[in-house]
Design an enzyme around this catalytic site. Structure first.
Site, PDB file in Angstrom:
ATOM      1  N   HIS A   1      -0.447   0.177  10.481  1.00 20.05           N
ATOM      2  CA  HIS A   1       0.917   0.624  10.791  1.00 20.05           C
ATOM      3  C   HIS A   1       1.746  -0.515  11.385  1.00 20.05           C
ATOM      4  O   HIS A   1       2.950  -0.599  11.155  1.00 20.05           O
ATOM      5  CB  HIS A   1       0.880   1.806  11.772  1.00 20.05           C
ATOM      6  CG  HIS A   1       0.259   3.027  11.168  1.00 20.05           C
ATOM      7  ND1 HIS A   1       1.001   4.117  10.763  1.00 20.05           N
ATOM      8  CD2 HIS A   1      -1.028   3.322  10.861  1.00 20.05           C
ATOM      9  CE1 HIS A   1       0.195   5.034  10.251  1.00 20.05           C
ATOM     10  NE2 HIS A   1      -1.044   4.580  10.300  1.00 20.05           N
TER      11      HIS A   1
ATOM     12  N   ASN B   1       1.406  -3.721  10.657  1.00 18.39           N
ATOM     13  CA  ASN B   1       1.797  -4.647   9.577  1.00 18.39           C
ATOM     14  C   ASN B   1       3.102  -4.215   8.913  1.00 18.39           C
ATOM     15  O   ASN B   1       4.069  -4.986   8.900  1.00 18.39           O
ATOM     16  CB  ASN B   1       0.696  -4.759   8.513  1.00 18.39           C
ATOM     17  CG  ASN B   1      -0.481  -5.600   8.979  1.00 18.39           C
ATOM     18  OD1 ASN B   1      -0.451  -6.147  10.074  1.00 18.39           O
ATOM     19  ND2 ASN B   1      -1.510  -5.702   8.164  1.00 18.39           N
TER      20      ASN B   1
ATOM     21  N   ASP C   1       7.606   4.927  13.659  1.00 16.50           N
ATOM     22  CA  ASP C   1       6.569   5.382  12.731  1.00 16.50           C
ATOM     23  C   ASP C   1       6.635   6.908  12.654  1.00 16.50           C
ATOM     24  O   ASP C   1       6.812   7.584  13.678  1.00 16.50           O
ATOM     25  CB  ASP C   1       5.199   4.934  13.240  1.00 16.50           C
ATOM     26  CG  ASP C   1       4.121   5.067  12.184  1.00 16.50           C
ATOM     27  OD1 ASP C   1       3.640   4.033  11.706  1.00 16.50           O
ATOM     28  OD2 ASP C   1       3.757   6.219  11.824  1.00 16.50           O
TER      29      ASP C   1
ATOM     30  N   TRP D   1     -13.148 -11.081   9.258  1.00 17.84           N
ATOM     31  CA  TRP D   1     -11.773 -10.662   8.914  1.00 17.84           C
ATOM     32  C   TRP D   1     -11.196 -11.743   8.020  1.00 17.84           C
ATOM     33  O   TRP D   1     -11.432 -12.932   8.264  1.00 17.84           O
ATOM     34  CB  TRP D   1     -10.938 -10.514  10.201  1.00 17.84           C
ATOM     35  CG  TRP D   1      -9.659  -9.738  10.084  1.00 17.84           C
ATOM     36  CD1 TRP D   1      -8.393 -10.246  10.262  1.00 17.84           C
ATOM     37  CD2 TRP D   1      -9.494  -8.340   9.802  1.00 17.84           C
ATOM     38  NE1 TRP D   1      -7.464  -9.239  10.113  1.00 17.84           N
ATOM     39  CE2 TRP D   1      -8.108  -8.062   9.830  1.00 17.84           C
ATOM     40  CE3 TRP D   1     -10.378  -7.293   9.521  1.00 17.84           C
ATOM     41  CZ2 TRP D   1      -7.577  -6.792   9.592  1.00 17.84           C
ATOM     42  CZ3 TRP D   1      -9.853  -6.024   9.276  1.00 17.84           C
ATOM     43  CH2 TRP D   1      -8.485  -5.783   9.315  1.00 17.84           C
TER      44      TRP D   1
ATOM     45  N   HIS E   1     -11.484   0.995   0.661  1.00 17.76           N
ATOM     46  CA  HIS E   1     -11.441   2.355   1.221  1.00 17.76           C
ATOM     47  C   HIS E   1     -10.101   3.017   0.873  1.00 17.76           C
ATOM     48  O   HIS E   1      -9.871   4.166   1.235  1.00 17.76           O
ATOM     49  CB  HIS E   1     -11.627   2.305   2.731  1.00 17.76           C
ATOM     50  CG  HIS E   1     -10.454   1.727   3.476  1.00 17.76           C
ATOM     51  ND1 HIS E   1      -9.804   0.572   3.072  1.00 17.76           N
ATOM     52  CD2 HIS E   1      -9.783   2.144   4.584  1.00 17.76           C
ATOM     53  CE1 HIS E   1      -8.808   0.311   3.909  1.00 17.76           C
ATOM     54  NE2 HIS E   1      -8.776   1.245   4.826  1.00 17.76           N
TER      55      HIS E   1
ATOM     56  N   GLY F   1      -7.020   2.416   2.029  1.00 17.86           N
ATOM     57  CA  GLY F   1      -5.897   2.479   2.966  1.00 17.86           C
ATOM     58  C   GLY F   1      -4.646   2.140   2.165  1.00 17.86           C
ATOM     59  O   GLY F   1      -4.730   1.396   1.173  1.00 17.86           O
ATOM     60  N   TRP F   2      -3.495   2.643   2.559  1.00 18.20           N
ATOM     61  CA  TRP F   2      -2.320   2.463   1.693  1.00 18.20           C
ATOM     62  C   TRP F   2      -1.919   0.988   1.565  1.00 18.20           C
ATOM     63  O   TRP F   2      -1.523   0.533   0.492  1.00 18.20           O
ATOM     64  CB  TRP F   2      -1.138   3.307   2.176  1.00 18.20           C
ATOM     65  CG  TRP F   2       0.033   3.212   1.250  1.00 18.20           C
ATOM     66  CD1 TRP F   2       1.269   2.725   1.529  1.00 18.20           C
ATOM     67  CD2 TRP F   2       0.062   3.583  -0.152  1.00 18.20           C
ATOM     68  NE1 TRP F   2       2.078   2.766   0.411  1.00 18.20           N
ATOM     69  CE2 TRP F   2       1.354   3.283  -0.636  1.00 18.20           C
ATOM     70  CE3 TRP F   2      -0.883   4.114  -1.036  1.00 18.20           C
ATOM     71  CZ2 TRP F   2       1.730   3.514  -1.958  1.00 18.20           C
ATOM     72  CZ3 TRP F   2      -0.504   4.332  -2.372  1.00 18.20           C
ATOM     73  CH2 TRP F   2       0.781   4.041  -2.805  1.00 18.20           C
ATOM     74  N   ASN F   3      -2.047   0.221   2.663  1.00 22.93           N
ATOM     75  CA  ASN F   3      -1.681  -1.201   2.563  1.00 22.93           C
ATOM     76  C   ASN F   3      -2.585  -1.924   1.572  1.00 22.93           C
ATOM     77  O   ASN F   3      -2.110  -2.682   0.725  1.00 22.93           O
ATOM     78  CB  ASN F   3      -1.775  -1.889   3.937  1.00 22.93           C
ATOM     79  CG  ASN F   3      -0.782  -1.310   4.918  1.00 22.93           C
ATOM     80  OD1 ASN F   3       0.410  -1.554   4.815  1.00 22.93           O
ATOM     81  ND2 ASN F   3      -1.259  -0.494   5.845  1.00 22.93           N
TER      82      ASN F   3
ATOM     83  N   GLU G   1      -1.440  -3.726  -1.828  1.00 26.02           N
ATOM     84  CA  GLU G   1      -1.685  -5.171  -1.961  1.00 26.02           C
ATOM     85  C   GLU G   1      -2.475  -5.453  -3.238  1.00 26.02           C
ATOM     86  O   GLU G   1      -2.225  -6.439  -3.935  1.00 26.02           O
ATOM     87  CB  GLU G   1      -2.434  -5.685  -0.712  1.00 26.02           C
ATOM     88  CG  GLU G   1      -1.520  -5.753   0.517  1.00 26.02           C
ATOM     89  CD  GLU G   1      -2.245  -5.768   1.871  1.00 26.02           C
ATOM     90  OE1 GLU G   1      -1.568  -5.592   2.899  1.00 26.02           O
ATOM     91  OE2 GLU G   1      -3.479  -5.943   1.902  1.00 26.02           O
TER      92      GLU G   1
ATOM     93  N   GLN H   1      -6.669   8.264   2.609  1.00 28.45           N
ATOM     94  CA  GLN H   1      -7.386   7.436   1.616  1.00 28.45           C
ATOM     95  C   GLN H   1      -7.877   8.210   0.387  1.00 28.45           C
ATOM     96  O   GLN H   1      -7.734   7.718  -0.745  1.00 28.45           O
ATOM     97  CB  GLN H   1      -8.559   6.723   2.308  1.00 28.45           C
ATOM     98  CG  GLN H   1      -8.105   5.809   3.433  1.00 28.45           C
ATOM     99  CD  GLN H   1      -9.115   5.667   4.549  1.00 28.45           C
ATOM    100  OE1 GLN H   1     -10.305   5.920   4.352  1.00 28.45           O
ATOM    101  NE2 GLN H   1      -8.671   5.252   5.727  1.00 28.45           N
TER     102      GLN H   1
HETATM  103  C1  UDX Z   1      -4.910   2.866   8.360  1.00 23.88           C
HETATM  104  C2  UDX Z   1      -5.504   4.030   7.571  1.00 23.88           C
HETATM  105  O1  UDX Z   1      -6.900   3.965   7.560  1.00 23.88           O
HETATM  106  C3  UDX Z   1      -4.956   4.024   6.181  1.00 23.88           C
HETATM  107  O2  UDX Z   1      -5.546   5.073   5.444  1.00 23.88           O
HETATM  108  C4  UDX Z   1      -3.461   4.228   6.245  1.00 23.88           C
HETATM  109  O3  UDX Z   1      -2.936   4.243   4.935  1.00 23.88           O
HETATM  110  C5  UDX Z   1      -2.856   3.117   7.074  1.00 23.88           C
HETATM  111  O4  UDX Z   1      -3.486   3.059   8.349  1.00 23.88           O
HETATM  112  P1  UDX Z   1      -6.419   0.700   7.544  1.00 23.88           P
HETATM  113  O5  UDX Z   1      -7.624   1.535   7.443  1.00 23.88           O
HETATM  114  O6  UDX Z   1      -6.473  -0.436   8.451  1.00 23.88           O
HETATM  115  O7  UDX Z   1      -5.095   1.574   7.831  1.00 23.88           O
HETATM  116  O8  UDX Z   1      -6.187   0.174   6.027  1.00 23.88           O
HETATM  117  P2  UDX Z   1      -4.971  -0.473   5.282  1.00 23.88           P
HETATM  118  O9  UDX Z   1      -3.824   0.466   5.160  1.00 23.88           O
HETATM  119  O10 UDX Z   1      -5.513  -0.964   4.009  1.00 23.88           O
HETATM  120  O11 UDX Z   1      -4.494  -1.679   6.201  1.00 23.88           O
HETATM  121  C6  UDX Z   1      -5.306  -2.774   6.494  1.00 23.88           C
HETATM  122  C7  UDX Z   1      -4.447  -4.012   6.636  1.00 23.88           C
HETATM  123  O12 UDX Z   1      -5.255  -5.024   7.235  1.00 23.88           O
HETATM  124  C8  UDX Z   1      -3.942  -4.548   5.304  1.00 23.88           C
HETATM  125  O13 UDX Z   1      -2.604  -4.976   5.417  1.00 23.88           O
HETATM  126  C9  UDX Z   1      -4.841  -5.743   5.034  1.00 23.88           C
HETATM  127  O14 UDX Z   1      -4.216  -6.800   4.326  1.00 23.88           O
HETATM  128  C10 UDX Z   1      -5.218  -6.196   6.429  1.00 23.88           C
HETATM  129  N1  UDX Z   1      -6.545  -6.838   6.427  1.00 23.88           N
HETATM  130  C11 UDX Z   1      -7.660  -6.124   6.092  1.00 23.88           C
HETATM  131  C12 UDX Z   1      -6.628  -8.182   6.735  1.00 23.88           C
HETATM  132  O15 UDX Z   1      -5.608  -8.836   7.015  1.00 23.88           O
HETATM  133  N2  UDX Z   1      -7.851  -8.760   6.714  1.00 23.88           N
HETATM  134  C13 UDX Z   1      -8.991  -8.093   6.415  1.00 23.88           C
HETATM  135  O16 UDX Z   1     -10.065  -8.713   6.441  1.00 23.88           O
HETATM  136  C14 UDX Z   1      -8.896  -6.718   6.091  1.00 23.88           C
END
Ligand code: UDX
Length: 451
Positions: free
Chosen positions: A22, A24, A114, A332, A350, A352-354, A358, A375
């Site tokens: 969130h 990001n 948010d 990471w 998994h 996640g929306w980001n 991406e 997810q």
């Molecule tokens: C959470 C929820 O789990 C997800 O379902 C919802 O849509 C957003 O909030 P998260 O699980 O962290 O997010 O997943 P995601 O939405 O994919 O965001 C992860 C972020 O971390 C992405 O922007 C990704 O680029 C970043 N990331 C991930 C890194 O910079 N490095 C990594 O090694 C892994």
């Protein structure tokens, strides 16, 4: 930067939810609006506070979130939704006080918070401040949530669940998906959060989406018809600004050198985001699957993500020797750069929306193993609607190997790649002058100025 005189006195206050997925998009949005000429103040909680030194152009204000007091109260804040529910109560007065002080210094044009900060609607109302929400997940997800809520009670009353049965009127989502979305252990908290989020979105002045219209045309039409507030799908925010500067963990850049040594489209990137937890058995099953696959892989294992292990302690014996140079494991990674690297042939995610966005933007086929929250919904769209990925659900080690090979090497993989490239072109067009995301951003600027 734009020097539009009409924006000179427009100050926007942005309030991100304190989780990586969130933070990001909210900080990317802050950059987008700042580039348009708005002045930006970020209000943030003490918990997971963003790294301010990467944003000298913004003003940061920190508010108390009650997390230190919660320790003395013996509250069990061990999941993101329990933390979010708690802070939706503990941040009411701190947010109000902070906004009052800011307004005394200089008028605030609007609050952008948010969508999961549902309490901020009543705070904004009490100060006569317009509130725009940022929804960080897909438009389709909100529609599925709204449609699912009435079914939840029935599903949980059943003694046996036909796991792959579709939910009536929602053929895309199965009962098994629903059990993941509303996991039994945290069902109450999550339902409370989603109900309140949907209710307060309807009371907001407008809604900004981190998605693009062409990807979710039916959902966009339904939302425009049913939600009486303007919607602004600005396109994937990371296409305007990368997320690396808002990373809460240090990104290991050595992976880029390792990727440079790998053949084109040969590596599966494996990452399950910033909050997913897994058990030791699931983790070692993943490891055995990766070893058996004989494919190259880059695996992000976030410290603390395997229950009871600090980092790699639960890897099966002999794993590192068995995979040798074929595998790379880091804590990471610079994910967006990794996905854009020519050596990447697939993304085991998994959803996640980001991460999903991406991957779409880089045309990388996905292997989908959704865990919870939005997810499973995102994964269904990836596999069944856009058809740019395959589902891998509770895969046994042989199945993991089979799916990885099929995405990297076989006909199925190349068909998925064609569709992925097509989506990638669509998103690029959407962001060009005259494209829907470009127009939506112009409309958002006009809308904010009109408030
Ligand atoms: C959470 C929820 O789990 C997800 O379902 C919802 O849509 C957003 O909030 P998260 O699980 O962290 O997010 O997943 P995601 O939405 O994919 O965001 C992860 C972020 O971390 C992405 O922007 C990704 O680029 C970043 N990331 C991930 C890194 O910079 N490095 C990594 O090694 C892994």
């Amino acid at each position: 930067m734009s020097t539009e005189p009409r924006l000179n006195n427009c100050r926007l206050v942005l309030f991100p939810l304190p989780f990586q997925g969130h933070i990001n998009p909210m900080l990317q949005l802050a950059n987008i609006l700042n580039t348009k000429g708005f002045k930006i103040t970020i209000i943030h909680t003490h918990f997971n506070s963003p790294n301010q030194s990467n944003y000298p152009q913004f003003t940061f204000k920190s508010i108390s979130d009650g997390s230190s007091e919660s320790k003395n109260m013996n509250l069990n804040l061990d999941t993101p939704d329990s933390i979010i529910n708690f802070m939706n109560k503990s941040c009411i007065n701190p947010l109000r006080d902070c906004l009052v002080t800011l307004q005394e210094e200089k008028p605030v044009t609007c609050l952008i918070s948010d969508a999961l900060w549902h309490f901020s609607q009543s705070v904004a109302d009490s100060l006569n401040l317009p509130r725009i929400v940022l929804r960080t997940s897909s438009m389709s997800c909100i529609l599925v949530y709204s449609a699912l809520l009435p079914h939840i009670k029935n599903c949980y009353l059943k003694t046996t669940i036909e796991e792959e049965d579709p939910i009536p009127d929602l053929s895309l989502i199965t009962e098994k998906d629903m059990l993941k979305i509303f996991n039994d252990d945290r069902k109450e908290g999550e339902l409370e959060l989603i109900f309140s989020m949907i209710k307060t979105i309807k009371a907001a002045s407008g809604i900004i989406w981190n998605t693009f219209k062409e990807l979710e045309e039916p959902a966009f039409c339904a939302i425009t018809q049913n939600l009486c507030i303007p919607s602004f799908p600005l396109g994937p925010f990371h296409k305007y600004f990368p997320a690396s500067s808002s990373s809460l963990l240090e990104q290991d850049r050595s992976v880029m050198l390792w990727l440079d040594l790998q053949p084109v489209r040969s590596v599966v990137y494996v990452s399950f985001g910033s909050i997913t937890q897994m058990g030791k058995a699931e983790f070692s099953n993943m490891a055995r699957g990766l070893a058996k696959s004989k494919q190259r892989f880059l695996w992000v294992v976030r410290p603390g993500s395997v229950s009871g292990s600090e980092w790699l302690q639960s890897l099966p014996k002999g794993f590192i020797e068995e995979v040798g140079e074929r595998g790379c494991i880091v804590k990471w990674a610079p994910q967006q750069e990794v996905l854009a690297h020519p050596a990447i042939g697939g993304f085991w995610t998994h959803n996640g929306w980001n991460s999903t966005l991406e991957s779409i933007c880089e045309g990388v086929p996905m292997i989908c193993s959704p865990c919870s929250y939005d997810q499973p919904i995102n994964a269904r769209y990836v596999t069944d609607v856009w058809r740019v990925g395959v589902m891998l659900d509770n895969g046994k080690e042989e199945e993991i190997g089979r799916v990885m090979k099929s995405v990297i090497m076989e006909e199925e993989g190349s068909e998925i790649r064609q569709r992925s490239n097509y989506l990638q072109e669509k998103v690029n067009r959407s962001m060009e002058k005259g494209g829907s995301a470009y127009e939506s951003l112009e409309n958002l600027v006009d809308f904010i100025v009109s408030l």
